[in-house]
Design a protein around this motif. Structure first.
Motif, PDB file in Angstrom:
ATOM      1  N   GLU A 198      -3.506  30.281   4.950  1.00 19.37           N
ATOM      2  CA  GLU A 198      -4.730  30.327   4.816  1.00 19.37           C
ATOM      3  C   GLU A 198      -5.308  30.361   3.408  1.00 19.37           C
ATOM      4  O   GLU A 198      -6.025  29.824   2.999  1.00 19.37           O
ATOM      5  N   TRP A 199      -4.416  31.490   2.616  1.00 22.61           N
ATOM      6  CA  TRP A 199      -4.686  31.602   1.353  1.00 22.61           C
ATOM      7  C   TRP A 199      -4.508  30.523   0.502  1.00 22.61           C
ATOM      8  O   TRP A 199      -5.192  30.040  -0.446  1.00 22.61           O
ATOM      9  N   GLN A 200      -3.391  29.711   0.745  1.00 23.21           N
ATOM     10  CA  GLN A 200      -3.000  28.654  -0.043  1.00 23.21           C
ATOM     11  C   GLN A 200      -3.953  27.266   0.134  1.00 23.21           C
ATOM     12  O   GLN A 200      -4.227  26.548  -0.531  1.00 23.21           O
ATOM     13  N   ARG A 201      -4.282  27.267   1.574  1.00 20.88           N
ATOM     14  CA  ARG A 201      -5.157  26.474   1.994  1.00 20.88           C
ATOM     15  C   ARG A 201      -6.468  26.559   1.444  1.00 20.88           C
ATOM     16  O   ARG A 201      -7.226  25.450   0.612  1.00 20.88           O
ATOM     17  N   ALA A 202      -7.227  27.662   1.145  1.00 23.26           N
ATOM     18  CA  ALA A 202      -8.258  28.009   0.497  1.00 23.26           C
ATOM     19  C   ALA A 202      -8.292  27.695  -1.097  1.00 23.26           C
ATOM     20  O   ALA A 202      -9.253  27.073  -1.485  1.00 23.26           O
ATOM     21  N   LEU A 203      -7.131  27.994  -1.701  1.00 20.94           N
ATOM     22  CA  LEU A 203      -7.044  28.011  -3.149  1.00 20.94           C
ATOM     23  C   LEU A 203      -7.083  26.334  -3.366  1.00 20.94           C
ATOM     24  O   LEU A 203      -7.620  26.004  -4.206  1.00 20.94           O
ATOM     25  N   HIS A 204      -6.380  25.461  -2.405  1.00 14.98           N
ATOM     26  CA  HIS A 204      -6.096  24.021  -2.757  1.00 14.98           C
ATOM     27  C   HIS A 204      -7.652  23.437  -2.473  1.00 14.98           C
ATOM     28  O   HIS A 204      -7.984  22.759  -3.332  1.00 14.98           O
ATOM     29  N   LEU A 205      -8.561  23.919  -1.604  1.00 10.02           N
ATOM     30  CA  LEU A 205      -9.752  23.395  -1.144  1.00 10.02           C
ATOM     31  C   LEU A 205     -10.680  23.948  -2.215  1.00 10.02           C
ATOM     32  O   LEU A 205     -11.597  22.924  -2.803  1.00 10.02           O
ATOM     33  N   VAL A 206     -10.601  24.854  -2.833  1.00 10.38           N
ATOM     34  CA  VAL A 206     -11.454  25.498  -4.119  1.00 10.38           C
ATOM     35  C   VAL A 206     -11.054  24.579  -5.139  1.00 10.38           C
ATOM     36  O   VAL A 206     -12.065  23.893  -5.875  1.00 10.38           O
ATOM     37  N   ARG A 207     -10.141  24.298  -5.522  1.00  6.91           N
ATOM     38  CA  ARG A 207      -9.465  23.615  -6.482  1.00  6.91           C
ATOM     39  C   ARG A 207      -9.845  22.012  -6.326  1.00  6.91           C
ATOM     40  O   ARG A 207     -10.307  21.492  -7.482  1.00  6.91           O
ATOM     41  N   ARG A 208      -9.923  21.458  -5.215  1.00  3.87           N
ATOM     42  CA  ARG A 208     -10.389  19.852  -4.615  1.00  3.87           C
ATOM     43  C   ARG A 208     -11.764  20.106  -5.187  1.00  3.87           C
ATOM     44  O   ARG A 208     -12.459  18.947  -5.713  1.00  3.87           O
ATOM     45  N   HIS A 209     -12.510  21.031  -4.447  1.00  2.90           N
ATOM     46  CA  HIS A 209     -14.071  21.064  -4.704  1.00  2.90           C
ATOM     47  C   HIS A 209     -14.310  21.008  -6.199  1.00  2.90           C
ATOM     48  O   HIS A 209     -15.104  20.045  -6.760  1.00  2.90           O
ATOM     49  N   LEU A 210     -13.792  21.736  -7.077  1.00  5.44           N
ATOM     50  CA  LEU A 210     -14.094  21.832  -8.337  1.00  5.44           C
ATOM     51  C   LEU A 210     -13.717  20.457  -9.015  1.00  5.44           C
ATOM     52  O   LEU A 210     -14.266  19.960 -10.132  1.00  5.44           O
ATOM     53  N   ASP A 211     -12.517  19.968  -8.777  1.00  2.56           N
ATOM     54  CA  ASP A 211     -11.995  18.872  -9.256  1.00  2.56           C
ATOM     55  C   ASP A 211     -12.980  17.567  -9.012  1.00  2.56           C
ATOM     56  O   ASP A 211     -13.076  16.557  -9.904  1.00  2.56           O
ATOM     57  N   GLU A 212     -13.626  17.692  -7.703  1.00  3.79           N
ATOM     58  CA  GLU A 212     -14.599  16.659  -7.619  1.00  3.79           C
ATOM     59  C   GLU A 212     -15.996  16.785  -8.181  1.00  3.79           C
ATOM     60  O   GLU A 212     -16.950  16.141  -7.735  1.00  3.79           O
ATOM     61  N   GLY A 213     -16.138  17.869  -8.821  1.00 10.23           N
ATOM     62  CA  GLY A 213     -17.225  18.009  -9.755  1.00 10.23           C
ATOM     63  C   GLY A 213     -18.261  19.035  -8.867  1.00 10.23           C
ATOM     64  O   GLY A 213     -19.528  19.203  -9.519  1.00 10.23           O
ATOM     65  N   GLY A 214     -17.842  19.639  -7.832  1.00  9.25           N
ATOM     66  CA  GLY A 214     -18.560  20.506  -7.035  1.00  9.25           C
ATOM     67  C   GLY A 214     -18.625  22.030  -8.119  1.00  9.25           C
ATOM     68  O   GLY A 214     -17.818  22.388  -8.950  1.00  9.25           O
ATOM     69  N   ALA A 215     -19.721  22.509  -7.735  1.00 15.99           N
ATOM     70  CA  ALA A 215     -19.724  24.106  -8.363  1.00 15.99           C
ATOM     71  C   ALA A 215     -19.359  25.206  -7.222  1.00 15.99           C
ATOM     72  O   ALA A 215     -19.553  25.025  -6.014  1.00 15.99           O
ATOM     73  N   LEU A 216     -18.740  26.208  -7.571  1.00 16.57           N
ATOM     74  CA  LEU A 216     -18.356  27.196  -6.755  1.00 16.57           C
ATOM     75  C   LEU A 216     -19.191  28.553  -6.827  1.00 16.57           C
ATOM     76  O   LEU A 216     -19.390  29.024  -7.514  1.00 16.57           O
ATOM     77  N   SER A 217     -20.191  28.369  -5.620  1.00 17.54           N
ATOM     78  CA  SER A 217     -21.145  29.300  -5.192  1.00 17.54           C
ATOM     79  C   SER A 217     -20.291  30.227  -4.700  1.00 17.54           C
ATOM     80  O   SER A 217     -19.504  30.188  -3.555  1.00 17.54           O
ATOM     81  N   LEU A 218     -20.836  31.527  -4.921  1.00 16.68           N
ATOM     82  CA  LEU A 218     -20.262  32.651  -4.266  1.00 16.68           C
ATOM     83  C   LEU A 218     -20.920  33.254  -2.894  1.00 16.68           C
ATOM     84  O   LEU A 218     -20.601  34.112  -2.241  1.00 16.68           O
ATOM     85  N   ALA A 219     -22.111  32.339  -2.647  1.00 13.96           N
ATOM     86  CA  ALA A 219     -22.908  32.829  -1.503  1.00 13.96           C
ATOM     87  C   ALA A 219     -22.214  32.317  -0.209  1.00 13.96           C
ATOM     88  O   ALA A 219     -21.731  31.229  -0.172  1.00 13.96           O
ATOM     89  N   ALA A 220     -22.314  33.069   0.649  1.00 15.87           N
ATOM     90  CA  ALA A 220     -21.631  32.889   2.068  1.00 15.87           C
ATOM     91  C   ALA A 220     -22.309  31.686   2.634  1.00 15.87           C
ATOM     92  O   ALA A 220     -23.474  31.625   3.161  1.00 15.87           O
ATOM     93  N   GLY A 221     -21.304  30.763   2.953  1.00 13.20           N
ATOM     94  CA  GLY A 221     -21.688  29.781   3.785  1.00 13.20           C
ATOM     95  C   GLY A 221     -22.235  28.460   2.944  1.00 13.20           C
ATOM     96  O   GLY A 221     -22.702  27.705   3.651  1.00 13.20           O
ATOM     97  N   GLU A 222     -22.283  28.697   1.815  1.00 10.42           N
ATOM     98  CA  GLU A 222     -23.062  27.681   0.892  1.00 10.42           C
ATOM     99  C   GLU A 222     -22.480  26.312   0.703  1.00 10.42           C
ATOM    100  O   GLU A 222     -22.671  25.376   0.773  1.00 10.42           O
ATOM    101  N   VAL A 223     -20.944  26.686   0.336  1.00 13.44           N
ATOM    102  CA  VAL A 223     -19.759  25.741   0.145  1.00 13.44           C
ATOM    103  C   VAL A 223     -18.863  25.704   1.265  1.00 13.44           C
ATOM    104  O   VAL A 223     -18.197  26.703   1.294  1.00 13.44           O
TER     105      VAL A 223
END
Length: 116
Positions: free
Chosen positions: A27-52
């Motif tokens: 689960e940890w590795q999957r989340a890290l991978h998804l965060v990296r992909r999201h950022l690589d695709e130009g997305g911003a990392l919001s810390l608000a729950a449920g936003e991304v």
């Protein structure tokens, strides 16, 4: 030998995710991978729950937990998070307040009552 992977089999996950480690929670590795992909695709990392949300994973909740855990002893996983934009140590204002036990609450009430 039973239970050991061939060199080719060990390299397969690394081709998908270079930071993959078989002893870390999936689960940890999957989340890290998804965060990296999201950022690589130009997305911003919001810390608000449920936003991304990506593939059912709430990225902000995962990132926030990493930020709140920065004061714990350093680990390889923590050092990996240092290289992900948006995952930095939480400020004192962001950290949850320490819980007060019932005994401590009673002591505060007694001290307050005695000061009157």
């Amino acid at each position: 030998m039973g239970g050991t992977l061939s060199q080719a089999r060990r390299e397969q996950p690394e081709e998908i995710a270079p930071s993959w480690c078989p002893t870390w929670p999936v689960e940890w590795q999957r989340a890290l991978h998804l965060v990296r992909r999201h950022l690589d695709e130009g997305g911003a990392l919001s810390l608000a729950a449920g936003e991304v949300v990506r593939r059912g994973e709430v990225l902000g909740r995962w990132a926030r937990a990493r930020r709140l855990g920065f004061d714990k002893p350093a680990s390889v996983r923590q050092r990996m998070c240092e290289h992900v934009p948006g995952i930095t140590p939480a400020t004192e204002e962001e950290k949850p307040k320490a819980r007060v036990s019932q005994a401590e609450k009673r002591g505060m009430h007694h001290r307050t009552a005695g000061a009157r």
